[in-house]
Motif scaffolding. Structure first.
Motif, PDB file in Angstrom:
ATOM      1  N   SER A  37      33.746  44.267  26.387  1.00 38.02           N
ATOM      2  CA  SER A  37      34.637  43.313  25.734  1.00 38.02           C
ATOM      3  C   SER A  37      35.111  42.298  26.769  1.00 38.02           C
ATOM      4  O   SER A  37      35.481  42.664  27.886  1.00 38.02           O
ATOM      5  N   VAL A  38      35.078  41.012  26.386  1.00 37.06           N
ATOM      6  CA  VAL A  38      35.460  39.921  27.292  1.00 37.06           C
ATOM      7  C   VAL A  38      36.475  39.030  26.587  1.00 37.06           C
ATOM      8  O   VAL A  38      36.261  38.622  25.439  1.00 37.06           O
ATOM      9  N   TRP A  39      37.590  38.770  27.263  1.00 39.25           N
ATOM     10  CA  TRP A  39      38.597  37.825  26.779  1.00 39.25           C
ATOM     11  C   TRP A  39      38.618  36.654  27.743  1.00 39.25           C
ATOM     12  O   TRP A  39      38.732  36.836  28.963  1.00 39.25           O
ATOM     13  N   ARG A  40      38.567  35.416  27.216  1.00 36.86           N
ATOM     14  CA  ARG A  40      38.467  34.238  28.076  1.00 36.86           C
ATOM     15  C   ARG A  40      39.457  33.173  27.631  1.00 36.86           C
ATOM     16  O   ARG A  40      39.559  32.863  26.436  1.00 36.86           O
ATOM     17  N   SER A  41      40.199  32.623  28.591  1.00 36.96           N
ATOM     18  CA  SER A  41      41.025  31.444  28.364  1.00 36.96           C
ATOM     19  C   SER A  41      40.535  30.353  29.306  1.00 36.96           C
ATOM     20  O   SER A  41      39.494  30.506  29.973  1.00 36.96           O
ATOM     21  N   THR A  42      41.264  29.258  29.411  1.00 36.71           N
ATOM     22  CA  THR A  42      40.832  28.161  30.266  1.00 36.71           C
ATOM     23  C   THR A  42      40.731  28.584  31.727  1.00 36.71           C
ATOM     24  O   THR A  42      39.785  28.228  32.441  1.00 36.71           O
ATOM     25  N   GLU A  43      41.702  29.386  32.193  1.00 32.37           N
ATOM     26  CA  GLU A  43      41.749  29.756  33.604  1.00 32.37           C
ATOM     27  C   GLU A  43      41.443  31.223  33.868  1.00 32.37           C
ATOM     28  O   GLU A  43      41.143  31.587  35.007  1.00 32.37           O
ATOM     29  N   ASP A  44      41.536  32.077  32.865  1.00 37.13           N
ATOM     30  CA  ASP A  44      41.425  33.524  33.066  1.00 37.13           C
ATOM     31  C   ASP A  44      40.288  34.119  32.250  1.00 37.13           C
ATOM     32  O   ASP A  44      39.957  33.641  31.167  1.00 37.13           O
ATOM     33  N   ARG A  45      39.720  35.218  32.780  1.00 41.86           N
ATOM     34  CA  ARG A  45      38.738  36.008  32.036  1.00 41.86           C
ATOM     35  C   ARG A  45      38.956  37.480  32.358  1.00 41.86           C
ATOM     36  O   ARG A  45      39.053  37.866  33.528  1.00 41.86           O
ATOM     37  N   TYR A  46      39.033  38.297  31.312  1.00 43.90           N
ATOM     38  CA  TYR A  46      39.201  39.743  31.459  1.00 43.90           C
ATOM     39  C   TYR A  46      37.961  40.424  30.880  1.00 43.90           C
ATOM     40  O   TYR A  46      37.515  40.099  29.777  1.00 43.90           O
ATOM     41  N   THR A  47      37.419  41.397  31.623  1.00 42.87           N
ATOM     42  CA  THR A  47      36.215  42.103  31.188  1.00 42.87           C
ATOM     43  C   THR A  47      36.429  43.607  31.301  1.00 42.87           C
ATOM     44  O   THR A  47      36.888  44.099  32.336  1.00 42.87           O
ATOM     45  N   LEU A  48      36.095  44.321  30.238  1.00 44.18           N
ATOM     46  CA  LEU A  48      36.107  45.782  30.229  1.00 44.18           C
ATOM     47  C   LEU A  48      34.731  46.279  29.814  1.00 44.18           C
ATOM     48  O   LEU A  48      34.163  45.782  28.833  1.00 44.18           O
ATOM     49  N   LYS A  49      34.184  47.257  30.556  1.00 44.31           N
ATOM     50  CA  LYS A  49      32.864  47.803  30.245  1.00 44.31           C
ATOM     51  C   LYS A  49      32.892  49.324  30.338  1.00 44.31           C
ATOM     52  O   LYS A  49      33.587  49.893  31.180  1.00 44.31           O
ATOM     53  N   TRP A  50      32.098  49.959  29.473  1.00 51.54           N
ATOM     54  CA  TRP A  50      31.941  51.415  29.495  1.00 51.54           C
ATOM     55  C   TRP A  50      30.483  51.749  29.201  1.00 51.54           C
ATOM     56  O   TRP A  50      29.883  51.230  28.252  1.00 51.54           O
ATOM     57  N   LEU A 107      39.081  40.266  40.791  1.00 52.91           N
ATOM     58  CA  LEU A 107      39.396  41.612  41.265  1.00 52.91           C
ATOM     59  C   LEU A 107      38.627  42.615  40.413  1.00 52.91           C
ATOM     60  O   LEU A 107      38.636  42.524  39.179  1.00 52.91           O
ATOM     61  N   LEU A 108      37.967  43.562  41.081  1.00 52.85           N
ATOM     62  CA  LEU A 108      37.114  44.547  40.415  1.00 52.85           C
ATOM     63  C   LEU A 108      37.640  45.953  40.646  1.00 52.85           C
ATOM     64  O   LEU A 108      38.023  46.303  41.764  1.00 52.85           O
ATOM     65  N   ALA A 109      37.658  46.760  39.589  1.00 55.21           N
ATOM     66  CA  ALA A 109      37.922  48.198  39.686  1.00 55.21           C
ATOM     67  C   ALA A 109      36.821  48.927  38.928  1.00 55.21           C
ATOM     68  O   ALA A 109      36.523  48.588  37.771  1.00 55.21           O
ATOM     69  N   LEU A 110      36.193  49.905  39.578  1.00 57.09           N
ATOM     70  CA  LEU A 110      35.069  50.620  38.977  1.00 57.09           C
ATOM     71  C   LEU A 110      35.191  52.104  39.280  1.00 57.09           C
ATOM     72  O   LEU A 110      35.580  52.491  40.385  1.00 57.09           O
ATOM     73  N   ALA A 111      34.847  52.931  38.300  1.00 57.34           N
ATOM     74  CA  ALA A 111      34.803  54.386  38.480  1.00 57.34           C
ATOM     75  C   ALA A 111      33.558  54.914  37.782  1.00 57.34           C
ATOM     76  O   ALA A 111      33.181  54.425  36.711  1.00 57.34           O
ATOM     77  N   GLU A 112      32.905  55.929  38.384  1.00 54.02           N
ATOM     78  CA  GLU A 112      31.710  56.494  37.772  1.00 54.02           C
ATOM     79  C   GLU A 112      31.522  57.942  38.190  1.00 54.02           C
ATOM     80  O   GLU A 112      32.049  58.390  39.215  1.00 54.02           O
ATOM     81  N   SER A 113      30.762  58.661  37.368  1.00 55.06           N
ATOM     82  CA  SER A 113      30.470  60.072  37.620  1.00 55.06           C
ATOM     83  C   SER A 113      29.059  60.376  37.156  1.00 55.06           C
ATOM     84  O   SER A 113      28.589  59.808  36.155  1.00 55.06           O
ATOM     85  N   ASP A 114      28.364  61.246  37.890  1.00 52.72           N
ATOM     86  CA  ASP A 114      27.020  61.687  37.508  1.00 52.72           C
ATOM     87  C   ASP A 114      26.867  63.132  37.965  1.00 52.72           C
ATOM     88  O   ASP A 114      26.581  63.403  39.128  1.00 52.72           O
TER      89      ASP A 114
END
Length: 202
Positions: free
Chosen positions: A14-27, A61-68
């Motif tokens: 999911s991506v939210w975008r304005s003129t100056e900002d963008r927020y992205t969430l992925k799973w 700024l990026l935050a990521l977490a993963e498991s395998d």
């Protein structure tokens, strides 16, 4: 035969975008069973914030977490800033790149846990060259251990997507996951082939 295979794959973005900002969430997650025994159990969650400077440049700024579980990885998390640029942004060809510095912490089941500073990058490209609303795309995310420069993680996705009915989309992908620092008895390169159905909303 008498083999019973079950597979559950989940992919959401999911991506939210304005003129100056963008927020992205992925799973992304995958859970496979063969005769009721797990053969794959992996997930990855990512959150990003982008602030656009003068186009086409941005910082983020990026935050990521993963498991395998079957790669001996209980949890890897990464956090850090990056600089990005949208080099091209046309339907016929879109290309963006990001380069950042991050802190990485890895918790293994058998191998020694570790944490280290890293350089990370992300490259995304797509094109509608095959026509219509179909698309070919490439996405690569990499992490380079700055304490041990022989240790690098590179995940690359090659895919093609095409529209179905309404807001449904079908896609075929090849995922290549390379880890030069893979623990003993674990392959450095993992290949996955996927066919999926997406639902897209605006």
């Amino acid at each position: 035969g008498n083999t019973d295979n079950d597979e559950l794959d989940v992919k959401a973005e999911s991506v939210w975008r304005s003129t100056e900002d963008r927020y992205t969430l992925k799973w992304d997650s995958e859970l496979d069973r063969n005769n009721n025994d797990k053969t794959k159990d992996t997930w990855q969650a990512m959150a990003k914030y982008d602030y656009f400077l003068t186009n086409p440049n941005y910082v983020g700024l990026l935050a990521l977490a993963e498991s395998d579980k079957f790669q001996d990885l209980n949890l890897r998390y990464l956090v850090g800033p990056y600089y990005g640029r949208q080099f091209y942004d046309q339907p016929i060809f879109s290309l963006s790149g990001e380069l950042g510095i991050s802190y990485v912490n890895e918790d293994f089941d058998k191998a020694d846990d570790q944490d280290y500073p890293a350089s990370n990058w992300n490259v995304k490209a797509s094109s509608n060259v095959i026509g219509g609303d179909s698309s070919v795309y490439f996405d690569q995310f990499g992490v380079w251990n700055l304490d041990d420069t022989s240790d690098v993680i590179v995940n690359s996705t090659f895919g093609v997507s095409f529209p179905l009915l309404w807001s449904l989309e079908a896609a075929a992908e090849v995922l290549l996951e390379y880890d030069s620092g893979a623990v003993e008895n674990v392959d450095e390169l993992d290949q996955t082939y996927k066919f999926r159905i997406n639902y897209t909303w605006d």
